[in-house]
Design an enzyme around this catalytic site. Structure first.
Site, mmCIF file in Angstrom:
data_model
loop_
_atom_site.group_PDB
_atom_site.id
_atom_site.type_symbol
_atom_site.label_atom_id
_atom_site.label_comp_id
_atom_site.label_asym_id
_atom_site.label_seq_id
_atom_site.Cartn_x
_atom_site.Cartn_y
_atom_site.Cartn_z
ATOM 1 N N HIS A 43 3.320 6.740 -6.925
ATOM 2 C CA HIS A 43 2.615 7.959 -7.339
ATOM 3 C C HIS A 43 3.553 9.170 -7.292
ATOM 4 O O HIS A 43 3.495 10.054 -8.147
ATOM 5 C CB HIS A 43 1.415 8.169 -6.405
ATOM 6 C CG HIS A 43 0.324 9.012 -6.971
ATOM 7 N ND1 HIS A 43 -0.807 9.331 -6.258
ATOM 8 C CD2 HIS A 43 0.171 9.633 -8.174
ATOM 9 C CE1 HIS A 43 -1.610 10.077 -6.999
ATOM 10 N NE2 HIS A 43 -1.024 10.288 -8.155
ATOM 11 N N HIS A 47 0.830 -1.208 0.000
ATOM 12 C CA HIS A 47 0.000 0.000 0.000
ATOM 13 C C HIS A 47 0.863 1.256 0.000
ATOM 14 O O HIS A 47 0.693 2.148 -0.850
ATOM 15 C CB HIS A 47 -0.921 -0.011 1.231
ATOM 16 C CG HIS A 47 -1.781 1.194 1.371
ATOM 17 N ND1 HIS A 47 -3.111 1.211 1.022
ATOM 18 C CD2 HIS A 47 -1.516 2.453 1.819
ATOM 19 C CE1 HIS A 47 -3.622 2.406 1.242
ATOM 20 N NE2 HIS A 47 -2.672 3.179 1.735
ATOM 21 N N GLU A 48 1.783 1.331 0.945
ATOM 22 C CA GLU A 48 2.617 2.529 1.037
ATOM 23 C C GLU A 48 3.526 2.666 -0.181
ATOM 24 O O GLU A 48 3.826 3.780 -0.620
ATOM 25 C CB GLU A 48 3.437 2.508 2.330
ATOM 26 C CG GLU A 48 2.603 2.543 3.597
ATOM 27 C CD GLU A 48 1.611 3.695 3.663
ATOM 28 O OE1 GLU A 48 1.888 4.750 3.057
ATOM 29 O OE2 GLU A 48 0.554 3.536 4.296
ATOM 30 N N HIS A 66 1.732 4.461 -2.892
ATOM 31 C CA HIS A 66 1.870 5.920 -2.734
ATOM 32 C C HIS A 66 3.223 6.384 -3.265
ATOM 33 O O HIS A 66 3.328 7.423 -3.934
ATOM 34 C CB HIS A 66 1.767 6.300 -1.254
ATOM 35 C CG HIS A 66 0.386 6.340 -0.700
ATOM 36 N ND1 HIS A 66 -0.641 7.038 -1.293
ATOM 37 C CD2 HIS A 66 -0.130 5.787 0.436
ATOM 38 C CE1 HIS A 66 -1.745 6.918 -0.560
ATOM 39 N NE2 HIS A 66 -1.457 6.155 0.489
#
Length: 670
Positions: free
Chosen positions: A468, A461-462, A465
């Site tokens: 991105h 998940h991190e 990010h």
């Protein structure tokens, strides 16, 4: 001597020179950087030339670079490696920074120039990104109160300053409670605990200076303790301490802070002409209105609660088999859910965990990024702020893309949770600037460090990010990377979690810590089959938190937030044996700052998109379909906030999504 925070950083890729920075450097560096930024703002505001995009908006874009350098370092260490000196500095800096921002947003001459450029926008021949930056800049000033005058303007400054103080205090109170409590365990208290939990408890005991193993309030330790401990009395004691964080009375109690924060937010919204804070906050998000958020949450709440209620009956029956009478309690749920999982899916967490080594899961995240986007990762030997941190250079086709820093282990100096931030964001104006991105997690330390499946999901998940940030390809820093609507920012992170679930990824990287052998196919299939296990519980605890957050801000501010929390939970029929994922006194997402206030729902809003987006890969050539990966980078990961998020998603998928894929992905579809 030049303050190392303000000097040119002659380090590899311009990484902050952590080995040359001390806590004594921050105050003087901040004061100098603030003064420099004030001078830059004054120069823009008093420019005698007619306002243009270049001399006003672009000038604002490049102002404050010295301040950004100082704060990127300070907030990194204050969150991930705090100490009394840094906590004191944070208390001092918060109101000062809020006053600084208020002075900028309240600068009438500056706002007049921005407004003039805004009014002339149709005649300026701006690029699509420039038009977006102008709109966001003008809107940001208006929403910050730039159009207010007189007493209203002064009151807005006071509110912002006070909210900054309250947010800092809320965070530090929570960290203090988490740091202070631990429960020593005697040998007789270890019954039911697998070796990996005992090892983690012993390591925690060493950190606390105890004679033996302890349970702390770190999620990476207390959750497995609640899953496995046969001692119901100790599970209750640990759970009650976990639940009481921020609500223990005394100096670290957060309940009055929450009440004052909500009242000030309501007043702030009223000054700006909104009925309530939720209406103000959601106006710029994809959801737009509180009603739209409520509709989404309640549409998922009904099937989730039905599943949780059915699960509670099964767990209660298991509890009766153990001879325990009375109601199923919150400190029972994880314990009996783990027993049920072992029975129904033949999954033994103790046997499973050695296959999820931290280093192998990092390799897995990197490998997926390589297959999808051509990124390569090479370890860097550079000074960082803590010995646990590691760094990699990220390249593509031999060209530098970013620096990635990972800080993975729990410690008393780190606030709880997991997060991603950019110590430097990507930009092309006024010069090319490659990002420096950091992931911070709170995994239990070990040799080797072993993760739960949920931990591994957090890592992916991190890293979503981080992608991105790393793949951002825009001109202006203000719209770079994760500078997007709050209910869009979780799309890349939650979407990336799907790659952990791919059999080909687990077959390659889920290798046993001792033998090095790949996870047996039978076990892998059981892991994937159990992916939606206990999803009723997980969905209920999340939606309850999101609804409480929404109701806190949609209407009058409650004088007693705890009473209002109880009312909201009662109105939706919250199961007795499940608690909110984040009760009010611990709800840092909402009360440590404005980021997720009225917006904790955004994880689910983004999940609607991420489930649908991954379905696009499945409908094409599979998880690693090159065409879909290129479209994902082109339309979402590289574009930051340079275009409207609904437009970006539609460009990727051809349409906006419904909730069907989400319900299916959570195993809640009828």
């Amino acid at each position: 001597m030049t303050n190392p925070l303000l000097a040119e950083w002659d380090t590899p890729f311009g990484i902050a020179p952590f080995d040359r920075i001390s806590d004594d450097d921050f105050t003087s560096a901040l004061q100098e950087a603030l003064a420099a930024h004030r001078a830059e703002i004054d120069a823009i505001a008093s420019n005698p030339d007619a306002p243009t995009f270049a001399n006003t908006v672009e000038a604002l874009e490049v102002s404050g670079q010295a301040l950004d350098k100082v704060l990127s370092v300070f907030f990194t260490v204050a969150g991930a490696d705090s100490n009394p000196a840094r906590e004191a500095l944070q208390r001092d800096f918060s109101p000062e920074l809020a006053a600084h921002q208020s002075a900028i947003s309240g600068n009438e001459a500056l706002f007049a120039r921005i407004a003039a450029v805004w009014e002339a926008r149709d005649a300026l021949d701006l690029t699509q990104e420039q038009a977006r930056v102008l709109m966001l800049s003008h809107r940001g000033f208006v929403r910050a109160g730039a159009a207010l005058t007189g007493d209203a303007a002064e009151r807005m400054k006071e509110i912002k300053a006070r909210l900054a103080v309250l947010g800092t205090q809320f965070t530090q109170n929570l960290l203090a409670d988490e740091r202070a409590w631990f429960m020593p365990l005697d040998e007789g208290d270890l019954t039911g605990l697998p070796d990996f939990v005992i090892d983690t408890a012993r390591a925690a005991g060493e950190e606390k200076g105890a004679d033996g193993p302890v349970v702390t309030l770190s999620r990476s330790l207390i959750v497995p303790f609640l899953q496995f401990s046969d001692r119901r009395d100790l599970r209750e004691k640990a759970f009650r301490a976990w639940e009481a964080r921020g609500a223990n009375g005394g100096e670290t109690d957060n309940r009055a802070i929450a009440a004052e924060t909500l009242a000030l937010r309501k007043e702030r919204a009223t000054l700006l002409g909104y009925d309530n804070f939720a209406s103000y906050k959601l106006e710029t998000e994809m959801a737009k209105t509180p009603a739209a958020v409520r509709d989404l949450l309640m549409s998922v709440w009904k099937p989730a609660k039905a599943q949780a209620d059915a699960d509670a009956e099964v767990l209660t029956a298991l509890m009766r088999e153990d001879g325990v009478n009375g109601a199923l309690e919150p400190w029972d749920w994880r314990y009996y859910a783990e027993k049920r999982r072992a029975a129904e899916h033949d999954l033994d967490e103790a046997a499973l965990k050695p296959y999820f080594q931290l280093d192998r899961m990092i390799d897995a995240a990197f490998d997926c990024a390589n297959r999808l986007f051509g990124l390569e990762f090479a370890a860097l030997d550079v000074p960082l702020y803590h010995p646990d941190c590691r760094a990699w250079e990220v390249t593509r086709n031999g060209k530098h893309v970013a620096v990635f820093i990972g800080d993975y282990f729990a410690r008393g100096s780190k606030r709880s949770g997991a997060w991603c931030s950019a110590m430097r964001a990507q930009a092309k104006f006024p010069r090319e600037q490659a990002p420096v991105v950091i992931n911070v997690c709170n995994f239990a330390k070990g040799d080797p460090a072993l993760l739960s499946y949920d931990d591994a999901r957090t890592l992916f998940h991190e890293f979503g990010h981080a992608l991105h940030q790393m793949l951002s390809d825009v001109t202006y820093e203000s719209v770079s990377g994760t500078s997007v609507a709050r209910d869009f920012v979780e799309l890349p992170s939650q979407l990336y979690e799907h790659w952990l679930d791919q059999p080909e990824v687990l077959e390659k990287f889920a290798t046993h810590a001792r033998t090095g052998e790949a996870m047996p196919r039978e076990m892998l299939e059981k892991v994937l089959a159990a992916a939606t296990f206990d999803m009723g519980f997980q969905t209920v605890e999340y939606i309850a938190s999101a609804l409480v957050d929404l109701e806190f801000h949609d209407g009058e501010a409650p004088a007693d937030p705890m009473a209002r929390q109880a009312e909201v939970l009662s109105s939706i029929g919250m199961p007795q044996a499940i608690r909110m994922r984040h009760a009010t006194p611990q709800f840092a997402h909402v009360f440590a700052g404005d980021g997720y206030s009225s917006a904790y729902y955004s994880y689910m809003w983004s999940e609607v998109m991420d489930a649908d987006a991954f379905a696009a890969f499945e409908e094409a050539g599979g998880a690693f379909d090159a065409e879909r990966a290129e479209a994902l980078e082109t339309h979402i990961l590289s574009t930051g906030g340079s275009r409207d998020p609904a437009e970006l998603y539609t460009a990727f998928r051809g349409r906006l999504p419904g909730i069907e894929a989400l319900l299916k992905g959570r195993g809640l579809a009828a």
